[in-house]
Design a protein around this motif. Structure first.
Motif, PDB file in Angstrom:
ATOM      1  N   ALA A 128       9.891   8.327  12.056  1.00  0.00           N
ATOM      2  CA  ALA A 128       9.335   8.356  10.704  1.00  0.00           C
ATOM      3  C   ALA A 128       8.111   7.440  10.638  1.00  0.00           C
ATOM      4  O   ALA A 128       8.054   6.440  11.354  1.00  0.00           O
ATOM      5  CB  ALA A 128      10.384   7.885   9.720  1.00  0.00           C
ATOM      6  N   GLU A 182      15.991  18.901  12.171  1.00  0.00           N
ATOM      7  CA  GLU A 182      14.645  18.638  11.663  1.00  0.00           C
ATOM      8  C   GLU A 182      14.662  18.690  10.156  1.00  0.00           C
ATOM      9  O   GLU A 182      15.339  19.537   9.569  1.00  0.00           O
ATOM     10  CB  GLU A 182      13.707  19.746  12.158  1.00  0.00           C
ATOM     11  CG  GLU A 182      12.630  19.279  13.103  1.00  0.00           C
ATOM     12  CD  GLU A 182      11.798  20.471  13.556  1.00  0.00           C
ATOM     13  OE1 GLU A 182      11.758  20.687  14.776  1.00  0.00           O
ATOM     14  OE2 GLU A 182      11.227  21.179  12.703  1.00  0.00           O
ATOM     15  N   GLN A 229      10.104  16.610  10.641  1.00  0.00           N
ATOM     16  CA  GLN A 229      10.413  15.431  11.446  1.00  0.00           C
ATOM     17  C   GLN A 229      11.785  15.580  12.085  1.00  0.00           C
ATOM     18  O   GLN A 229      12.733  16.038  11.452  1.00  0.00           O
ATOM     19  CB  GLN A 229      10.393  14.168  10.589  1.00  0.00           C
ATOM     20  CG  GLN A 229      10.395  12.911  11.465  1.00  0.00           C
ATOM     21  CD  GLN A 229      10.931  11.716  10.732  1.00  0.00           C
ATOM     22  OE1 GLN A 229      10.458  11.357   9.669  1.00  0.00           O
ATOM     23  NE2 GLN A 229      11.948  11.100  11.313  1.00  0.00           N
ATOM     24  N   THR A 250      15.323  14.757  13.264  1.00  0.00           N
ATOM     25  CA  THR A 250      16.336  13.884  12.665  1.00  0.00           C
ATOM     26  C   THR A 250      17.418  13.644  13.704  1.00  0.00           C
ATOM     27  O   THR A 250      18.427  14.333  13.742  1.00  0.00           O
ATOM     28  CB  THR A 250      16.907  14.536  11.400  1.00  0.00           C
ATOM     29  OG1 THR A 250      17.338  15.865  11.733  1.00  0.00           O
ATOM     30  CG2 THR A 250      15.862  14.630  10.324  1.00  0.00           C
ATOM     31  N   THR A 251      17.168  12.652  14.536  1.00  0.00           N
ATOM     32  CA  THR A 251      18.078  12.370  15.652  1.00  0.00           C
ATOM     33  C   THR A 251      19.386  11.740  15.170  1.00  0.00           C
ATOM     34  O   THR A 251      20.369  11.764  15.881  1.00  0.00           O
ATOM     35  CB  THR A 251      17.431  11.414  16.655  1.00  0.00           C
ATOM     36  OG1 THR A 251      16.875  10.324  15.929  1.00  0.00           O
ATOM     37  CG2 THR A 251      16.352  12.087  17.456  1.00  0.00           C
ATOM     38  N   ARG A 298      21.832  10.363  11.447  1.00  0.00           N
ATOM     39  CA  ARG A 298      22.041  10.378   9.993  1.00  0.00           C
ATOM     40  C   ARG A 298      21.024   9.489   9.316  1.00  0.00           C
ATOM     41  O   ARG A 298      20.415   9.860   8.309  1.00  0.00           O
ATOM     42  CB  ARG A 298      23.449   9.845   9.676  1.00  0.00           C
ATOM     43  CG  ARG A 298      24.400  10.891   9.191  1.00  0.00           C
ATOM     44  CD  ARG A 298      25.636  10.214   8.650  1.00  0.00           C
ATOM     45  NE  ARG A 298      25.405   9.793   7.259  1.00  0.00           N
ATOM     46  CZ  ARG A 298      26.353   9.788   6.335  1.00  0.00           C
ATOM     47  NH1 ARG A 298      27.587  10.151   6.647  1.00  0.00           N
ATOM     48  NH2 ARG A 298      26.096   9.405   5.106  1.00  0.00           N
ATOM     49  N   ALA A 351      18.089   8.571  10.356  1.00  0.00           N
ATOM     50  CA  ALA A 351      16.746   9.156  10.394  1.00  0.00           C
ATOM     51  C   ALA A 351      16.591  10.218   9.311  1.00  0.00           C
ATOM     52  O   ALA A 351      15.568  10.299   8.629  1.00  0.00           O
ATOM     53  CB  ALA A 351      16.478   9.747  11.772  1.00  0.00           C
ATOM     54  N   LEU A 352      17.636  11.046   9.138  1.00  0.00           N
ATOM     55  CA  LEU A 352      17.595  12.098   8.118  1.00  0.00           C
ATOM     56  C   LEU A 352      17.507  11.482   6.726  1.00  0.00           C
ATOM     57  O   LEU A 352      16.671  11.877   5.909  1.00  0.00           O
ATOM     58  CB  LEU A 352      18.841  12.996   8.239  1.00  0.00           C
ATOM     59  CG  LEU A 352      19.049  14.018   7.121  1.00  0.00           C
ATOM     60  CD1 LEU A 352      17.905  15.036   7.112  1.00  0.00           C
ATOM     61  CD2 LEU A 352      20.389  14.738   7.264  1.00  0.00           C
ATOM     62  N   GLU A 353      18.367  10.493   6.475  1.00  0.00           N
ATOM     63  CA  GLU A 353      18.396   9.905   5.135  1.00  0.00           C
ATOM     64  C   GLU A 353      17.098   9.175   4.817  1.00  0.00           C
ATOM     65  O   GLU A 353      16.589   9.239   3.693  1.00  0.00           O
ATOM     66  CB  GLU A 353      19.626   8.995   4.995  1.00  0.00           C
ATOM     67  CG  GLU A 353      20.886   9.856   4.786  1.00  0.00           C
ATOM     68  CD  GLU A 353      22.195   9.110   4.976  1.00  0.00           C
ATOM     69  OE1 GLU A 353      22.191   7.988   5.525  1.00  0.00           O
ATOM     70  OE2 GLU A 353      23.235   9.676   4.574  1.00  0.00           O
ATOM     71  N   LYS A 363      14.178   9.924   6.019  1.00  0.00           N
ATOM     72  CA  LYS A 363      13.134  10.937   5.784  1.00  0.00           C
ATOM     73  C   LYS A 363      13.240  11.479   4.360  1.00  0.00           C
ATOM     74  O   LYS A 363      12.240  11.626   3.653  1.00  0.00           O
ATOM     75  CB  LYS A 363      13.272  12.071   6.810  1.00  0.00           C
ATOM     76  CG  LYS A 363      12.272  13.203   6.643  1.00  0.00           C
ATOM     77  CD  LYS A 363      10.853  12.732   6.922  1.00  0.00           C
ATOM     78  CE  LYS A 363       9.828  13.777   6.535  1.00  0.00           C
ATOM     79  NZ  LYS A 363       8.449  13.248   6.676  1.00  0.00           N
TER      80      LYS A 363
END
Lengths: 570, 342
Positions: free
Chosen positions: B244, B298, B302, B304-305, B307, B309-311, B313
């Protein structure tokens, strides 16, 4: 009929133009390359052997390297064989063979095929010239497929050179080896890896197998033939030979330098000045940037070898030559290979005796049995005796040193002007060094009689020298042929006898051409300092060839001692 | 008869012409394999990262694809590490940044701080045919360390085929075209290595280790450059990014997985992958077709490797903006748009 002839005509037409086309379109270079390859394989094939353990207890491959039938294979191939095996040549014949020498750490063995004096020998290449991307091929008997003894050829590329492979749960270490994608399978072990000309560049013995099972994975390793050349005389000595250590360990720091992180104070490297945290710059003529490179150099030399080393400290380089020690204690290594000594000793330890047939059925044929002599610490003592006798006979020639049993009186003068009187005798030897007299009593501990002090022990060295000359190698004490070692100023590595008398270990060096005893190196000092004596300027004295000059180190300086008068008393 | 003869003569002429073409081709000054290998070595790197236990090697292979230090390699657990270390052919050790990866083609690009390095020019990548001679360069089995050159193997392209044709036998994300090679190229640590033609031109990237579940045979394959150009372009242009942007502005009213109607697997470790545990019935996610066990790989371009990273983003996305998600369901990849306005 008509139909058939039409078919024949048609077939002929289809074949003929294509044959014509082939002869037209194929570049002569391609044809030459093919011819060369066929010739190389044909040449290589004739000296490739299969090795069979008696009773079907395994086998592998090997390669004949001399007309007398000496052949190279892996230690792990001959291990199940004991000292007798059978080998096949592509001529379809099976030959008896005996074990000659073992290098268990390097995974190499020499055996001798018997029954001919015109065995087809392979040519050994210079494996230092082998490069990544070169063509190569392996010959051998994978999966013991060939019942007609025709070797299987697998063609490939040199994937890497100077590879280092850690010992995998065993003591087999593959240093400075050649990596190839030529298929190496079980049974290929011990077989030769050839260059595109059909000359031997290595002995195949290992692959990266790991999780994929013991079949080819495109990553095979061959012991370089140049490493084996360093070990050749050692292996021919019938011994179980050891590899070498510097007595120091190294690591790569974060700047990519190879640094000493521990060093034994008793090591030769320490005595020559190498210390903790010094950077190793060059070793054995190669520049060193990784631990693997350092281990590669160490791995190719036998115990006792002298190797140049350059180290850097505070921005300054220092060049030294270090004598490498053995990796294993001699008894330890013997134990690893031959087990613990038998609990019920038969005769004195170290006594040679003819082998008894260890097998129930058939036994060993006489020709082989005659060439097997079991002795603890040796792969086959027969060959040690053979070499030792050959070298000794060549050295004494027509001369008889054994008649010089009386006192030896030598008047001499050292190059620093000191007058030296030497008296050598069985009972007591003595030396008058300038004003100082010294007497040596061989019955007492020699390591406490390192006279004259400034020579570190010239007197005991000369005492043992006389002992060898008049007693001969048989009666000297424990003395065996060691192999060859480099010696400063000598182009060809001299043959070496390693003798033990009392606590003194003494190496005697023999020139390969003149066969003369040219040097002696004695390890007696408990601190490990060696006394080195060079024998020079041989002239006839009382009917025997005798050195008129010796060179040694006195108070740290190289010194010549000229013998002005030599008297052999009755 | 004459007809036949004419035909064969014509064929013969064609054969001769073809042969001449080949002659011209081979008579052009060909470098020896030794020299081709030597030239290629400077473009190769050894990569060290996560792993080192349970038969998972902590190393793989890669090669430069630009003079400024972009490295093409295979996306694998090795790169899922805080510190990725790259060893150049001359022994130089550098820390690498993961620029991005494409889970679909399983390629990744790393970046190291170097200038004027030798590299394989992707624009000049060549296509191979069955029967083409190839060189495979990789650090298989981690044989080489420091400045020791990568291993090289020689082989021939046995077939050009699709991995998907072998579905069920070979378990792999990548389903596209591959070259099958007759040399044992795909060994531990070889993934990310380079396949070149006889002249040293890049043709393909060595794939991961792949074993047939049916007969335990290991497949030696490589992915043609043409198959991964889109992935490489996407990573290079920042369309797929691994990390990110730390400077990205947080949304006033950010999007959350809860708003979508997704319940993720509990966040047990710092890099728990964003697996869907449950989907709220009737929610936007449900209607959009998201199912339990889907992996969100993704979000809005982006990767999302995890949780986290996803949150993170989602925190940069306003909740009224539609979000594109890429979902991995088994071996399938799906693009799903979540629009709360719908």
């Amino acid at each position: 009929m008509k139909n058939i002839s039409t078919v024949i005509a048609l077939t002929a037409m289809i074949i003929l133009p294509s044959q014509f086309a082939v002869s037209q379109k194929v570049d002569s270079k391609v044809r030459d390359a093919e011819k060369a390859r066929v010739a190389a394989i044909a040449k290589a094939t004739q000296s490739t052997i299969s090795v069979f353990a008696p009773g079907g207890r395994g086998g592998g491959s090997g390669v004949v390297i001399s007309k007398q039938g000496y052949a190279l294979t892996n230690y792990h191939v001959v291990k199940p064989c004991g000292n007798y095996m059978q080998c096949s040549l592509p001529d379809g014949k099976l030959y008896d063979a005996v074990l000659v020498g073992l290098d268990p750490v390097g995974d190499v063995a020499i055996i001798q095929l018997l029954g001919r004096d015109d065995f087809p020998a392979a040519t050994l290449a210079d494996s230092d010239k082998v490069k990544q991307g070169d063509w190569c091929f392996a010959a051998g008997n994978p999966f013991l497929l060939a019942t007609d003894f025709q070797p299987t050829i697998t063609w490939g590329m040199v994937s890497g050179v100077n590879r280092y492979q850690y010992p995998s749960k065993t003591l087999l270490e593959y240093a400075d080896c050649i990596q190839t994608d030529a298929a190496i399978n079980p049974g290929n072990s011990g077989g030769p890896l050839f260059d595109a000309n059909g000359d031997v560049i290595g002995i195949n013995g290992r692959g990266s197998f790991e999780k994929r099972g013991r079949v080819n994975v495109g990553v095979g390793y061959a012991i370089s033939i140049n490493q084996i050349k360093y070990f050749m005389d050692h292996l021919m000595s019938g011994r179980i030979v050891d590899h070498a250590t510097l007595g120091a360990t190294v690591y790569t720091d974060d700047r990519g330098r190879v640094i000493v992180d521990a060093i034994l104070e008793t090591s030769d490297a320490y005595k020559k000045g190498l210390r903790y945290e010094d950077e190793i710059v060059r070793f054995g003529g190669r520049s060193i940037q990784t631990v693997n490179q350092f281990k590669n150099v160490l791995g190719i030399y036998p115990r006792g070898w002298r190797v140049p080393l350059t180290f850097r400290r505070e921005g300054k380089n220092y060049d030294i030559t270090v004598r490498l020690a053995g990796v294993h204690d001699v008894e330890k290594l013997t134990e690893m290979i031959q087990g613990k000594p038998s609990s019920k000793p038969k005769g004195k330890p170290g006594d040679a005796k003819k082998s008894k047939t260890p097998r129930k059925k058939g036994g060993i044929p006489k020709a082989a049995k005659d060439r097997i002599e079991v002795r603890r610490g040796f792969a086959n003592y027969y060959y040690n005796r053979l070499r030792r006798t050959e070298i000794w006979k060549a050295h004494i020639g027509a001369q008889d040193y054994s008649k010089l049993q009386g006192k030896w009186k030598i008047s001499a003068r050292a190059s620093d002007g000191t007058v030296v009187q030497i008296l050598l005798d069985d009972e007591k030897s003595g030396i008058q060094w300038g004003e100082d007299p010294y007497v040596l009593d061989p019955e007492k501990d020699l390591s406490e009689q390192l006279y004259p002090r400034q020579t570190g022990g010239l007197l005991p060295a000369l005492h043992l020298w006389r002992r060898l000359l008049i007693q001969g190698p048989e009666k000297f004490g424990s003395l065996h042929y060691f192999g060859s070692l480099p010696l400063e100023g000598e182009k060809k590595y001299p043959h070496v006898f390693e003798g033990t008398f009392d606590v003194a270990v003494t190496n005697f060096f023999f020139n390969r051409d003149s066969h003369q005893l040219i040097a002696q190196e004695m390890f007696l000092d408990p601190e490990g300092n060696a006394v080195e004596v060079r024998f020079d300027d041989y002239q006839e004295v009382n009917g025997v060839m005798f050195p008129r000059k010796i060179k040694t180190t006195v108070s740290g300086r190289p010194t010549e001692i000229r013998f002005n008068k030599i008297e052999f008393q009755k | 008869m004459t007809k036949v003869r004419k035909k064969s003569t014509a064929l013969f002429h064609i054969a001769l012409m073809a042969a001449c073409l080949i002659c011209v081709d081979t008579s052009a000054q060909l470098k020896s394999y030794k020299n081709v290998v030597e030239d290629a070595q400077n473009k190769m790197v050894k990569i060290y990262g996560a792993g080192g236990f349970q038969g998972l090697e902590a190393y793989q292979s890669g090669f430069f694809i630009s003079s400024t230090g972009e490295i093409l390699t295979t996306w694998s657990y090795v790169l899922d590490a805080e510190d990725i270390v790259v060893m150049l052919n001359d022994g130089q050790k550098l820390n690498a940044k993961l620029k991005g990866y494409d889970p679909r083609t399983e390629v990744a690009i790393l970046k190291v701080e170097v200038l004027n390095v030798d590299y394989f020019n992707l624009d000049k990548a060549v296509k191979l045919r069955s029967g083409s001679k190839v060189l495979a360069l990789s650090n298989l089995y981690g044989v080489a360390t420091g400045n020791e050159p990568a291993s090289v193997q020689f082989g021939v392209v046995s077939a050009k085929t699709k991995l998907s044709a072998r579905r069920g036998a070979f378990d792999t994300n990548y389903q596209g075209s591959v070259y099958v090679i007759d040399a044992m190229t795909n060994n531990p640590g070889a993934a990310g290595g380079a396949i070149t033609d006889r002249r040293g031109n890049l043709a393909a990237i060595i794939g991961k280790e792949l074993r047939s579940s049916k007969n335990n045979i290991w497949l030696n394959f490589a992915i043609p450059v043409s198959e991964i150009t889109d992935s490489i372009d996407a990573i290079r242009s920042g369309k797929i990014i691994a990390q990110a942007d730390p400077k990205a502005k947080l949304a006033d009213e950010p999007m959350t997985v809860k708003l979508m109607g997704i319940v993720l697997l509990p966040n047990v470790v710092s890099n728990t992958p964003p697996f869907v545990d449950r989907v709220v019935r009737g929610s936007v996610a449900d209607k959009a077709g998201i199912r339990p066990d889907d992996l969100i790989i993704e979000a809005a371009g982006q990767l999302t490797t995890s949780r986290n990273a996803l949150e993170n983003k989602l925190k940069t996305i306003e909740r009224d903006t539609p979000v594109k998600l890429t979902i991995q369901r088994g071996r399938k990849f799906l693009n799903i748009e979540i629009d709360l306005n719908k």
